[in-house]
Design an enzyme around this catalytic site. Structure first.
Site, PDB file in Angstrom:
ATOM      1  N   GLU A  51       1.063  -1.180   0.089  1.00 25.16           N
ATOM      2  CA  GLU A  51       0.072   0.099  -0.348  1.00 25.16           C
ATOM      3  C   GLU A  51       0.839   1.230  -0.331  1.00 25.16           C
ATOM      4  O   GLU A  51       0.511   2.524  -1.094  1.00 25.16           O
ATOM      5  CB  GLU A  51      -0.864  -0.193   1.572  1.00 25.16           C
ATOM      6  CG  GLU A  51      -2.035   1.086   1.138  1.00 25.16           C
ATOM      7  CD  GLU A  51      -3.179   0.551   2.309  1.00 25.16           C
ATOM      8  OE1 GLU A  51      -4.091  -0.137   1.591  1.00 25.16           O
ATOM      9  OE2 GLU A  51      -2.977   0.436   3.315  1.00 25.16           O
ATOM     10  N   GLU A  53       1.658   1.774  -3.481  1.00 24.09           N
ATOM     11  CA  GLU A  53       1.346   2.309  -4.319  1.00 24.09           C
ATOM     12  C   GLU A  53       0.810   3.611  -3.611  1.00 24.09           C
ATOM     13  O   GLU A  53       0.774   4.447  -5.403  1.00 24.09           O
ATOM     14  CB  GLU A  53      -0.211   1.583  -3.831  1.00 24.09           C
ATOM     15  CG  GLU A  53      -1.729   1.510  -4.616  1.00 24.09           C
ATOM     16  CD  GLU A  53      -2.842   1.461  -4.227  1.00 24.09           C
ATOM     17  OE1 GLU A  53      -2.986  -0.316  -3.319  1.00 24.09           O
ATOM     18  OE2 GLU A  53      -3.859   1.536  -4.609  1.00 24.09           O
ATOM     19  N   CYS A 107      -8.338  -1.703   4.080  1.00 21.04           N
ATOM     20  CA  CYS A 107      -8.404  -3.473   5.296  1.00 21.04           C
ATOM     21  C   CYS A 107      -9.394  -3.211   6.198  1.00 21.04           C
ATOM     22  O   CYS A 107      -8.860  -4.693   6.706  1.00 21.04           O
ATOM     23  CB  CYS A 107      -7.162  -3.343   5.873  1.00 21.04           C
ATOM     24  SG  CYS A 107      -6.014  -1.289   5.567  1.00 21.04           S
ATOM     25  N   SER A 150      -7.569   1.873  -2.604  1.00 23.50           N
ATOM     26  CA  SER A 150      -6.395   1.491  -2.753  1.00 23.50           C
ATOM     27  C   SER A 150      -6.298   0.063  -3.074  1.00 23.50           C
ATOM     28  O   SER A 150      -7.558  -0.568  -2.640  1.00 23.50           O
ATOM     29  CB  SER A 150      -5.195   0.576  -1.563  1.00 23.50           C
ATOM     30  OG  SER A 150      -4.262  -0.695  -1.605  1.00 23.50           O
ATOM     31  N   LYS A 179     -15.706  -9.996   8.316  1.00 27.21           N
ATOM     32  CA  LYS A 179     -14.146 -10.726   7.969  1.00 27.21           C
ATOM     33  C   LYS A 179     -14.811 -12.185   7.437  1.00 27.21           C
ATOM     34  O   LYS A 179     -14.746 -12.662   6.149  1.00 27.21           O
ATOM     35  CB  LYS A 179     -12.496 -10.698   8.757  1.00 27.21           C
ATOM     36  CG  LYS A 179     -12.520  -9.243   9.464  1.00 27.21           C
ATOM     37  CD  LYS A 179     -11.353  -9.636   8.237  1.00 27.21           C
ATOM     38  CE  LYS A 179     -10.133  -7.753   8.744  1.00 27.21           C
ATOM     39  NZ  LYS A 179      -9.476  -7.581   7.017  1.00 27.21           N
ATOM     40  N   GLU A 224     -16.006 -11.275   3.700  1.00 30.43           N
ATOM     41  CA  GLU A 224     -14.780 -10.936   3.400  1.00 30.43           C
ATOM     42  C   GLU A 224     -14.329 -12.410   2.802  1.00 30.43           C
ATOM     43  O   GLU A 224     -13.608 -12.718   1.875  1.00 30.43           O
ATOM     44  CB  GLU A 224     -13.617 -10.209   4.091  1.00 30.43           C
ATOM     45  CG  GLU A 224     -12.359 -10.043   2.811  1.00 30.43           C
ATOM     46  CD  GLU A 224     -11.487  -9.172   3.430  1.00 30.43           C
ATOM     47  OE1 GLU A 224     -11.533  -9.619   5.467  1.00 30.43           O
ATOM     48  OE2 GLU A 224     -10.775  -8.498   3.906  1.00 30.43           O
ATOM     49  N   CYS A 252      -9.963  -2.128  15.196  1.00 27.31           N
ATOM     50  CA  CYS A 252     -10.567  -3.053  14.850  1.00 27.31           C
ATOM     51  C   CYS A 252     -10.161  -3.117  16.496  1.00 27.31           C
ATOM     52  O   CYS A 252     -11.038  -4.413  17.033  1.00 27.31           O
ATOM     53  CB  CYS A 252      -8.965  -3.900  14.571  1.00 27.31           C
ATOM     54  SG  CYS A 252      -8.966  -3.579  12.910  1.00 27.31           S
TER      55      CYS A 252
END
Ligand code: SF4
Ligand code: SF4
Ligand code: SF4
Ligand code: FES
Ligand code: FES
Lengths: 167, 583
Positions: B280, B283, B300, B320, B359, B362, B504
């Site tokens: 990242e 990037e 993320c 990203s 998650k 995901e 988180c």
């Protein structure tokens, strides 16, 4: 969050959307007038209710979350979130009509149309619901069909006569 | 500040003006029963179980919404009060599907605790609970309205904190309900599966989808090589499940417990957090130097991805293209790890322990596949891991500390701070600065992006290049930054977004009762971990360097693109009114 296709429409058409636009405009897009706006919209939606896609359209136009619009729709008895019918029969169940015995009225409608309260006939023509007093006590027992008042409905014939105007 | 003196159960209390009876009582160790009250939320006063007797008033008063005054005398335990509270609880129970023995919230359910306190259980057995069908069609959450006590806490989390508005209250009187508009399942709404609703629900009406059975089966299967990764935010929260002080760092015991549960290898997501920074960070440098959509926004947090893919799909170019650390780990587990161990990717079963319910979603995205297999096979929340450890009868607190395994066992301080809001930004800046300038950072800490402020911003001077960055946590805050981008007024080059308040460490899968105080303690713990580590910059992680040398090549290289990057796309959740009007 799983859909992969853009939602398609079952009820909302371009025509209907344009009508909704002008209703919202008539109320100056004023979100404090949401109830009035929804009532007017409900009148122009087939089977007189507010389906999710219409609520979503209004919400986007007026910049209100759909959850809020639904909260309002589900709160007010005069607004319906399920399909009703072409003709909405509202049976007054306030005190005067009760005294003048609206049970005959209720039973007759139930027998003639085969529907109970908050039900629609299979052909989607008639819907029956209770409503509080709408000021027709002098001619009670009374009903409203699509907003028009019919009173002194004490006999089966008088009830049939009222219903016969909506075919 | 004006102070007020009053008596609660004949005990003298002095509290600032504007304190509620309920909060004043806490100060003198009196715990007044409550269900709708939540310390981080607005007063709702809808459950009425907190009533108390105030001298001079005939009616009992709700303690959560009544404010103290000078000379007030409150009794919290009179017969009148107790009878009323008992009556209210019995009414709630009459409409509650009481099946505590197999309810995920048993043991930390606020209703159950109160019923125990008053020694009552369901009295009338007529099973006419008015409820919607069980909503369990999404991979993350299960909503069971038969257990909902209609306290509205989830609605506040969803509408005010997250501004997603998936949940609402609706209808009235006996039909009053809490559900999405038109009683849709969550999956068909804009719900981002963040689980913040499940984190504030006092009962078992919204819970994580329990995947522990699947993981037990995999561990028992002799054909499967079962490996596990643990996210940075889990090690500072798991201790809550074992009554340790809030913010305890339990990394060593956690690894030991996982070993005892029977995982073949135990790895650290901090490792792929470092890897994320390499990808990242590069990037970002590329977008800054070669041109590309700015501000670039982190990717993320899967709750955040669900949000932008659902509602703001016209801004997807800002994201990203990096996969999240969980998925980077999953991809490597089914490629690099399979190569070096000689195990067929099909026989590797990859589990992640995450603070997050999104998650789970995901991991199930169809594009998250490597070598023909799903990258991450099962995701357990911190709560589920805690239950597995309890279920196995492991005495967690007494465990001797153990260590992560290689090759994915080394993480730097930069990877560790991913767990706190601002952490990804700080980690990225540590690396970007040194990569761009070739010089060592004078001070490692970027204090401006730390803390619980909803939106944080700072300007970093990278050898004359002024970089304006911002950090948002909680989707309501993220929305503000998106609106700026929409109106072309965003001054930033780089934005970090975490869906959950606090980052988180405040995830929707963390142990129940993660209040703001608790989150602050976890954040402190995370920065402690960072300070205590010998390496604190992602690009200095020796295992990451080795991975690039032996396998990946260079950041943003061909292999990286294949394994570590993805294409985020619109979810097609919106009605297409424009198309309708153009017909
Ligand atoms: S929500 Fe609480 S009271 Fe209800 S079944 Fe679950 S543990 Fe028992
Ligand atoms: S998971 Fe998040 S977005 Fe979905 S209903 Fe719960 S709080 Fe709202
Ligand atoms: S789902 Fe939970 S938080 Fe939401 S209203 Fe029901 S009991 Fe309260
Ligand atoms: S009571 Fe029925 S119309 Fe007034
Ligand atoms: S806690 Fe006071 S009314 Fe619910």
């Amino acid at each position: 969050m799983n859909s992969t296709e853009t939602k398609s429409f079952g009820v909302l058409t371009r025509d209907l959307a344009l009508k909704i636009d002008s209703i919202i405009e008539k109320h100056q897009s004023n979100s404090t007038k949401l109830i009035g706006i929804l009532l007017d919209i409900q009148d122009v939606v087939p089977r007189q209710y507010i389906p999710r896609e219409v609520a979503a359209y209004v919400s986007e136009k007026m910049n209100i979350p759909l959850s809020k619009t639904y909260d309002v729709i589900s709160f007010y008895a005069a607004l319906s979130d399920v399909p009703r019918a072409d003709y909405i029969i509202q049976l007054c169940d306030s005190v005067v009509c009760k005294v003048t015995d609206n049970t005959v009225l209720l039973n007759t409608i139930t027998n003639l149309l085969g529907i109970n309260e908050r039900e629609a006939t299979a052909d989607g023509k008639y819907w029956l619901e209770y409503t509080p007093c709408f000021g027709a006590c002098d001619i009670s027992p009374a009903i409203r069909i699509n907003g028009k008042v019919y009173g002194n409905l004490t006999t089966e014939d008088s009830i049939k006569a009222a219903l016969s105007q909506y075919k | 500040m004006n102070m007020v003196n009053l008596k609660i159960d004949n005990i003298n209390v002095t509290v600032p003006d504007g304190t509620t009876i309920l909060e004043a009582a806490k100060k003198v160790n009196v715990n007044i029963p409550h269900l709708c009250y939540h310390p981080d939320q607005a007063v709702k006063a809808n459950c009425r179980v907190c009533v108390v007797d105030v001298a001079g008033s005939k009616k009992l008063a709700p303690a959560c919404s009544s404010y103290v005054y000078e000379g007030m005398e409150v009794q919290t335990n009179t017969k009148k009060v107790r009878d009323m509270q008992k009556g209210i609880l019995e009414l709630i129970l009459a409409n509650h599907d009481q099946d505590c023995l197999k309810c995920l919230r048993s043991g930390n359910c606020e209703l159950q605790a109160l019923c125990q306190r008053f020694n009552i259980s369901k009295t009338n057995l007529d099973e006419t609970i008015e409820a919607l069908p069980l909503d369990n069609t999404n991979p993350s959450l299960v909503r069971d309205t038969a257990k909902c006590i209609k306290c509205d806490r989830c609605v506040e989390a969803c509408q005010k904190v997250q501004e997603v508005h998936a949940l609402t209250h609706s209808h009235r009187s006996v039909h009053y309900n809490v559900a999405p508009a038109y009683e849709m399942p969550l999956e068909q709404t804009f719900c981002v599966l963040c689980g913040q609703c499940s984190a504030v629900c006092p009962v078992g009406a919204i819970v994580e989808k329990d995947d522990t059975a699947m993981v037990w089966d995999a561990i028992q299967d002799p054909k499967k090589h079962v490996i596990v990764q643990v996210a940075p935010a889990v090690r500072v929260a798991l201790g809550d499940m074992f009554n340790l002080p809030k913010g305890s760092i339990v990394t060593g015991q956690m690894v030991a417990a996982l070993r005892r549960l029977g995982f073949d290898k135990i790895f650290d997501t901090n490792f792929t957090a470092d890897l994320t920074i390499m990808e990242e960070g590069n990037e970002l440098i590329q977008r800054l130097t070669k041109g590309g959509t700015l501000p670039m926004i982190t990717s993320c947090s899967p709750g955040w991805i669900n949000f932008i893919e659902g509602r703001y799909d016209h801004l997807l170019d800002h994201l990203s293209s990096c996969k999240s650390p969980q998925q980077m780990f999953g991809a490597l587990s089914k490629s690099y790890y399979a190569d070096i161990t000689g195990i067929d990717p099909k026989d590797i079963y990859t589990v992640s322990i995450m603070p997050c319910t999104a998650k789970k979603f995901e991991a199930k995205r169809p594009e998250m596949k490597t070598n023909g297999v799903q990258e991450v096979d099962a995701v357990l929340t911190t709560r589920e891991l805690g239950r597995m450890i309890q279920s196995a009868g492991i005495d967690f607190v007494g465990l001797e500390e153990d260590q992560f395994d290689n090759p994915f066992g080394i993480g730097t301080g930069a990877g560790a701070i991913f767990g706190a809001t601002g952490g990804v930004m700080e980690a990225a800046l540590r690396t970007a600065y040194e990569v761009i300038t070739g010089k060592e950072l004078p001070a490692l800490e970027f204090k401006g992006v730390r803390g619980l402020e909803g939106i944080k911003e700072c300007t970093v001077d990278i050898d004359g290049l002024e970089l304006k960055v911002a950090v948002a946590h909680g989707l309501g805050n993220a929305k503000k930054l998106l609106k700026q981008i929409d109106s072309g007024e965003s001054p930033y080059a780089f934005i970090e977004v975490m869906a959950c308040p606090g980052g988180c460490i405040g995830g929707g899968g963390q142990p129940i009762k993660s209040t703001m105080d608790v989150k602050a303690k976890r954040i402190d713990a995370i920065y402690h971990i960072d300070e205590d580590l010998p390496l604190r910059k992602s690009h200095e992680n020796p295992a990451v360097k080795e991975l690039y040398e032996k396998f990946l090549g260079a950041p943003l290289g061909h292999k990286s693109h294949e394994l570590l990057h993805t294409h985020y796309h619109s979810r097609g959740m919106k009605y297409n009114f424009k198309e309708l009007m153009n017909k």
